[in-house]
Structure formats: C-alpha cells, structure tokens
Design a protein around this motif. Structure first.
Motif, PDB file in Angstrom:
ATOM      1  N   GLY A 175      39.048  29.324  38.614  1.00  0.00           N
ATOM      2  CA  GLY A 175      37.618  29.632  38.608  1.00  0.00           C
ATOM      3  C   GLY A 175      37.236  30.557  39.743  1.00  0.00           C
ATOM      4  N   LEU A 176      37.781  30.291  40.922  1.00  0.00           N
ATOM      5  CA  LEU A 176      37.502  31.146  42.082  1.00  0.00           C
ATOM      6  C   LEU A 176      38.017  32.563  41.852  1.00  0.00           C
ATOM      7  CD1 LEU A 176      36.521  31.429  45.021  1.00  0.00           C
ATOM      8  CD2 LEU A 176      38.821  30.754  45.717  1.00  0.00           C
ATOM      9  N   PHE A 177      39.214  32.683  41.290  1.00  0.00           N
ATOM     10  CA  PHE A 177      39.805  33.993  41.022  1.00  0.00           C
ATOM     11  C   PHE A 177      38.957  34.775  40.017  1.00  0.00           C
ATOM     12  CE2 PHE A 177      42.844  36.707  38.684  1.00  0.00           C
ATOM     13  CZ  PHE A 177      43.242  37.507  39.738  1.00  0.00           C
ATOM     14  N   ILE A 178      38.468  34.103  38.974  1.00  0.00           N
ATOM     15  CA  ILE A 178      37.628  34.758  37.976  1.00  0.00           C
ATOM     16  C   ILE A 178      36.331  35.252  38.618  1.00  0.00           C
ATOM     17  CG2 ILE A 178      36.267  34.371  35.879  1.00  0.00           C
ATOM     18  CD1 ILE A 178      38.502  32.475  34.963  1.00  0.00           C
ATOM     19  N   ILE A 179      35.744  34.449  39.503  1.00  0.00           N
ATOM     20  CA  ILE A 179      34.510  34.845  40.178  1.00  0.00           C
ATOM     21  C   ILE A 179      34.744  36.040  41.090  1.00  0.00           C
ATOM     22  CG2 ILE A 179      32.794  34.122  41.890  1.00  0.00           C
ATOM     23  CD1 ILE A 179      32.960  31.316  40.640  1.00  0.00           C
ATOM     24  N   ILE A 180      35.828  36.027  41.852  1.00  0.00           N
ATOM     25  CA  ILE A 180      36.134  37.135  42.766  1.00  0.00           C
ATOM     26  C   ILE A 180      36.358  38.434  41.994  1.00  0.00           C
ATOM     27  CG2 ILE A 180      37.867  38.023  44.376  1.00  0.00           C
ATOM     28  CD1 ILE A 180      38.090  35.154  45.466  1.00  0.00           C
ATOM     29  N   ILE A 181      37.108  38.367  40.900  1.00  0.00           N
ATOM     30  CA  ILE A 181      37.341  39.560  40.082  1.00  0.00           C
ATOM     31  C   ILE A 181      36.018  40.063  39.499  1.00  0.00           C
ATOM     32  CG2 ILE A 181      38.433  40.415  37.963  1.00  0.00           C
ATOM     33  CD1 ILE A 181      40.348  40.137  40.307  1.00  0.00           C
ATOM     34  N   GLY A 182      35.164  39.150  39.052  1.00  0.00           N
ATOM     35  CA  GLY A 182      33.870  39.538  38.503  1.00  0.00           C
ATOM     36  C   GLY A 182      32.984  40.219  39.522  1.00  0.00           C
ATOM     37  N   VAL A 183      32.948  39.676  40.734  1.00  0.00           N
ATOM     38  CA  VAL A 183      32.142  40.290  41.793  1.00  0.00           C
ATOM     39  C   VAL A 183      32.691  41.668  42.135  1.00  0.00           C
ATOM     40  CG1 VAL A 183      31.537  40.114  44.242  1.00  0.00           C
ATOM     41  CG2 VAL A 183      31.318  38.118  42.763  1.00  0.00           C
ATOM     42  N   TRP A 184      33.999  41.788  42.226  1.00  0.00           N
ATOM     43  CA  TRP A 184      34.615  43.075  42.546  1.00  0.00           C
ATOM     44  C   TRP A 184      34.299  44.111  41.471  1.00  0.00           C
ATOM     45  CZ3 TRP A 184      38.565  45.999  40.265  1.00  0.00           C
ATOM     46  CH2 TRP A 184      39.010  47.079  41.029  1.00  0.00           C
ATOM     47  N   LEU A 185      34.409  43.715  40.189  1.00  0.00           N
ATOM     48  CA  LEU A 185      34.099  44.640  39.102  1.00  0.00           C
ATOM     49  C   LEU A 185      32.623  45.044  39.106  1.00  0.00           C
ATOM     50  CD1 LEU A 185      36.150  43.165  36.128  1.00  0.00           C
ATOM     51  CD2 LEU A 185      36.523  45.349  37.281  1.00  0.00           C
ATOM     52  N   HIS A 186      31.757  44.087  39.364  1.00  0.00           N
ATOM     53  CA  HIS A 186      30.320  44.388  39.374  1.00  0.00           C
ATOM     54  C   HIS A 186      29.960  45.346  40.514  1.00  0.00           C
ATOM     55  CE1 HIS A 186      26.084  43.903  38.696  1.00  0.00           C
ATOM     56  NE2 HIS A 186      25.906  43.557  39.963  1.00  0.00           N
ATOM     57  N   VAL A 187      30.467  45.084  41.694  1.00  0.00           N
ATOM     58  CA  VAL A 187      30.181  45.960  42.843  1.00  0.00           C
ATOM     59  C   VAL A 187      30.775  47.344  42.612  1.00  0.00           C
ATOM     60  CG1 VAL A 187      30.678  46.319  45.291  1.00  0.00           C
ATOM     61  CG2 VAL A 187      29.916  44.086  44.493  1.00  0.00           C
ATOM     62  N   ASN A 188      31.992  47.386  42.092  1.00  0.00           N
ATOM     63  CA  ASN A 188      32.636  48.671  41.827  1.00  0.00           C
ATOM     64  C   ASN A 188      31.858  49.463  40.783  1.00  0.00           C
ATOM     65  OD1 ASN A 188      34.546  50.609  42.141  1.00  0.00           O
ATOM     66  ND2 ASN A 188      36.087  49.622  40.859  1.00  0.00           N
ATOM     67  N   ARG A 189      31.377  48.789  39.749  1.00  0.00           N
ATOM     68  CA  ARG A 189      30.580  49.440  38.704  1.00  0.00           C
ATOM     69  C   ARG A 189      29.262  49.969  39.278  1.00  0.00           C
ATOM     70  NH1 ARG A 189      30.897  51.473  33.605  1.00  0.00           N
ATOM     71  NH2 ARG A 189      31.614  49.637  32.543  1.00  0.00           N
ATOM     72  N   GLN A 190      28.635  49.196  40.151  1.00  0.00           N
ATOM     73  CA  GLN A 190      27.364  49.627  40.742  1.00  0.00           C
ATOM     74  C   GLN A 190      27.560  50.830  41.664  1.00  0.00           C
ATOM     75  OE1 GLN A 190      24.214  48.563  40.150  1.00  0.00           O
ATOM     76  NE2 GLN A 190      25.108  47.367  38.502  1.00  0.00           N
ATOM     77  N   LYS A 191      28.630  50.815  42.438  1.00  0.00           N
ATOM     78  CA  LYS A 191      28.876  51.922  43.361  1.00  0.00           C
ATOM     79  C   LYS A 191      29.201  53.205  42.608  1.00  0.00           C
ATOM     80  CE  LYS A 191      31.145  51.112  47.263  1.00  0.00           C
ATOM     81  NZ  LYS A 191      32.206  50.614  48.155  1.00  0.00           N
ATOM     82  N   ASN A 192      29.960  53.116  41.526  1.00  0.00           N
ATOM     83  CA  ASN A 192      30.351  54.304  40.790  1.00  0.00           C
ATOM     84  C   ASN A 192      29.260  54.766  39.824  1.00  0.00           C
ATOM     85  OD1 ASN A 192      32.823  54.408  42.038  1.00  0.00           O
ATOM     86  ND2 ASN A 192      33.839  53.194  40.472  1.00  0.00           N
ATOM     87  N   GLY A 193      28.361  53.901  39.431  1.00  0.00           N
ATOM     88  CA  GLY A 193      27.338  54.265  38.463  1.00  0.00           C
ATOM     89  C   GLY A 193      26.118  54.916  39.082  1.00  0.00           C
ATOM     90  N   GLU A 194      25.873  54.704  40.342  1.00  0.00           N
ATOM     91  CA  GLU A 194      24.681  55.237  41.008  1.00  0.00           C
ATOM     92  C   GLU A 194      24.939  56.651  41.501  1.00  0.00           C
ATOM     93  OE1 GLU A 194      21.771  53.395  42.174  1.00  0.00           O
ATOM     94  OE2 GLU A 194      22.290  51.691  40.904  1.00  0.00           O
ATOM     95  N   LYS A 195      23.945  57.478  41.353  1.00  0.00           N
ATOM     96  CA  LYS A 195      24.000  58.847  41.886  1.00  0.00           C
ATOM     97  C   LYS A 195      23.139  58.893  43.141  1.00  0.00           C
ATOM     98  CE  LYS A 195      26.221  60.629  38.368  1.00  0.00           C
ATOM     99  NZ  LYS A 195      27.577  60.994  38.402  1.00  0.00           N
ATOM    100  N   TYR A 196      23.733  59.202  44.267  1.00  0.00           N
ATOM    101  CA  TYR A 196      22.990  59.236  45.521  1.00  0.00           C
ATOM    102  C   TYR A 196      22.331  60.575  45.739  1.00  0.00           C
ATOM    103  CZ  TYR A 196      25.243  54.895  46.661  1.00  0.00           C
ATOM    104  OH  TYR A 196      25.664  53.609  46.643  1.00  0.00           O
TER     105      TYR A 196
END
Length: 58
Positions: free
Chosen positions: A37-58
């Motif tokens: 469960g912890l591993f699934i949560i960590i992977i999910g957070v990493w994917l979400h943060v990575n998606r947010q960083k790459n999706g935003e145009k500064y």
C-alpha cells in the motif's frame, strides 16, 4: 484519456483504500500488504507531481 491524466491520484486512492481494508480485516501483521500500500501511494504521488511539473507552462 481522463484516467491517464489522473493515474497518480487514482494510485494514491487505491493505496489508501488498500491500507484501510487491511486495517479493517486485521492484516496489519503482514508487512507485505502494508508495504504494498505504501509503495502504491509513493508511486502515485511521484506520478502526480511529475505530471503536474511537466504539464504546466511557466
């Protein structure tokens, strides 16, 4: 397409539900379930943060 955009959040929710179910069913003595469960949560957070960083145009 919508699920692909929110896969990180879906994984965090899945990991949290897994931890809640394991607590209710008394599977808290098994490190495999808890670490899964912890591993699934960590992977999910990493994917979400990575998606947010790459999706935003500064």
């Amino acid at each position: 397409m919508h699920l692909r955009q929110n896969i990180g959040l879906a994984l965090v929710l899945t990991g949290a539900i897994l931890l809640i179910i394991s607590y209710i069913l008394g599977w808290t003595t098994s490190n495999f379930v808890l670490l899964g469960g912890l591993f699934i949560i960590i992977i999910g957070v990493w994917l979400h943060v990575n998606r947010q960083k790459n999706g935003e145009k500064y």
